[in-house]
Design a protein around this motif. Structure first.
Motif, PDB file in Angstrom:
ATOM      1  N   GLU A  30      48.061  29.273  -3.632  1.00  0.00           N
ATOM      2  CA  GLU A  30      47.047  28.632  -2.810  1.00  0.00           C
ATOM      3  C   GLU A  30      47.393  28.794  -1.331  1.00  0.00           C
ATOM      4  O   GLU A  30      48.562  28.736  -0.929  1.00  0.00           O
ATOM      5  N   THR A  34      41.872  28.605  -0.216  1.00  0.00           N
ATOM      6  CA  THR A  34      41.626  29.624  -1.233  1.00  0.00           C
ATOM      7  C   THR A  34      42.962  30.116  -1.769  1.00  0.00           C
ATOM      8  O   THR A  34      43.961  29.407  -1.705  1.00  0.00           O
ATOM      9  N   GLY A  94      41.701  35.468  -3.036  1.00  0.00           N
ATOM     10  CA  GLY A  94      40.451  35.064  -2.412  1.00  0.00           C
ATOM     11  C   GLY A  94      40.315  35.606  -0.998  1.00  0.00           C
ATOM     12  O   GLY A  94      39.224  36.003  -0.574  1.00  0.00           O
TER      13      GLY A  94
END
Length: 450
Positions: free
Chosen positions: A107, A135, A139
């Protein structure tokens, strides 16, 4: 209307209402978060859509404004985060050696003023080119691919050579997600509010290097926090400073309200002078203290090893400087340089701070944590609590390349059988982190003239 503007408008309209907290803590016990809904213009079809704002408080990142927009007319949707708290004292740089597919799931909190880089592809996402986002590494790469692809039809019609090269580069970015070969992912945030997850916390992540640095004048100007020139004043004597508690105005790091910071020179027996700074906020009750070394960097580094054998060891005074790392081998735990800042406390106080550091991290024991990781960290916290209560014997190691840390010898001036202090020569890398390699204390006048 921007997210921050909406917050200010909402705060103003509710001034006469109840005393509910503006920023609610983010946690599992907050079962019904209440986002504010605001009718706003869709930038795609220019009809009205809905913006939802959630004001929340996340450990390590102060306050955040999580916003999302959706348009029922055209289906357009967007989301972003904005830090609502103060800019941190130092910038931060995360460098992660991505070597497996699991690393792509780490993350990431990337603010809008952060720069993301992948040196192997000579690829960079400049600051303020994207909105802030919560994200994963995958991502961030997907967002970059999406941004490059959106204008490709126009490029193919106007400049096929450029479009072909961009397609080739997009292919390389997509290949990165498979991690066929290692690469480096770097986030550099002068505001200090970005974050990359350490899945092994509270243990050290060998693949992740976190560096806190002092902002350059250009970075400070970019953030809009250029400092005012201070009038030169005659320096007080050391004797006056030693006997006086100095006080200066600052802002609370939690609620950003005006607060006072007290500063005092203190002589630690059998060690040296240190500067203790304490901040108390009358608005929210937040209290914090920090310790700075009052002297120069020592000629040699210091490694202090204490064998904890009795509950009374928890009362030993301890000075941990900003350059000191902490290790507990029995727990396979290592606290890196710079974490928790400088502290003058007891051994029990420092261990409790470490315990709080682990428990307050939303990526370890919060909603974002997996069951296996949560179970592992809860076991760690339990074993650490046993050491604090004196039920388990362990070794406590402090390693300070600057030599400015201290652990009390309760037998002083005699030798302490459970305490071992070792002096060592610093490595080139340690001198580089302390900025010693670039210092010139002789002949610099002549070098400046040339």
């Amino acid at each position: 209307m921007s997210a921050l503007g909406a917050v200010e408008a909402g705060a103003g309209s509710g001034a006469g209402g109840g005393g509910a907290a503006l920023f609610r803590p983010l946690g599992a016990e907050d079962g019904e978060p209440r986002p504010a809904e605001i009718e706003s213009l869709c930038m795609k079809c220019h009809r009205n859509g809905v913006t939802r704002l959630l004001l929340t408080r996340v450990p390590f990142f102060r306050e955040l404004i999580v916003s999302s927009f959706s348009c029922a007319a055209c289906g357009w949707a967007d989301a972003e985060i904005q830090p609502a708290g103060s800019i941190q004292e130092r910038g931060v740089r995360y460098a992660l050696a991505v070597g497996s597919r699991q690393d792509m799931n780490r993350e990431v909190v990337k603010t809008d003023c952060a720069t993301a880089r992948i040196p192997e592809l000579d690829f960079e996402i400049p600051a303020f080119s994207q909105k802030g986002v919560l994200t994963t590494i995958e991502g961030i790469i997907d967002r970059a691919v999406m941004g490059l692809e959106q204008d490709q039809p126009v490029r193919w019609a106007t400049d096929k050579e450029v479009a072909s090269k961009i397609d080739e580069f997009i292919g390389k970015l997509k290949q990165l997600k498979e991690v066929h070969s290692p690469f480096t992912f770097i986030i550099d945030d002068p505001s200090g509010n970005s974050f990359v997850e350490n899945p092994y916390a509270p243990q050290k992540d060998e693949a992740l290097v976190v560096t806190h640095y002092k902002r350059t004048p250009q970075q400070a100007a970019m953030l809009g926090i250029e400092g005012e020139e201070l009038d030169e004043k005659p320096a007080d004597s050391v004797e006056d400073l030693r006997n006086e508690v100095l006080q200066f105005n600052t802002n609370c790091p939690e609620c950003n309200a005006p607060a006072n910071t007290n500063m005092k020179l203190v002589q630690i027996p059998h060690f040296k002078e240190v500067i203790i700074m304490a901040t108390n906020c009358d608005s929210c009750g937040h209290r914090t203290n920090e310790v700075k070394s009052g002297g120069a960097i020592e000629p040699q580094g210091t490694r202090i090893t204490l064998r904890i054998t009795d509950p009374s060891d928890m009362t030993r005074d301890i000075l941990k400087s900003e350059t000191c790392s902490v290790e507990i081998p029995e727990l396979e735990f290592e606290l890196g340089m710079g974490a928790l800042g400088g502290k003058f406390t007891t051994l029990e106080g420092l261990l409790k701070d470490i315990k709080d550091l682990v428990e307050r991290n939303p990526f370890t024991l919060g909603d974002s944590s997996t069951p296996s990781k949560k179970e592992k960290l809860q076991e760690f916290v339990g074993r650490l609590q046993e050491i604090i209560e004196g039920k388990t014997k362990a070794h406590f190691i402090m390693d300070d390349p600057a030599g400015n840390s201290y652990l009390q010898n309760v037998y002083a001036p005699e030798e302490d059988p459970e305490l071992h202090v070792e002096r060592y020569e610093r490595t080139f890398e340690q001198n580089e982190e302390l900025g010693i390699n670039d210092m010139r204390t002789e002949g610099y006048e002549g070098a400046a003239d040339r």
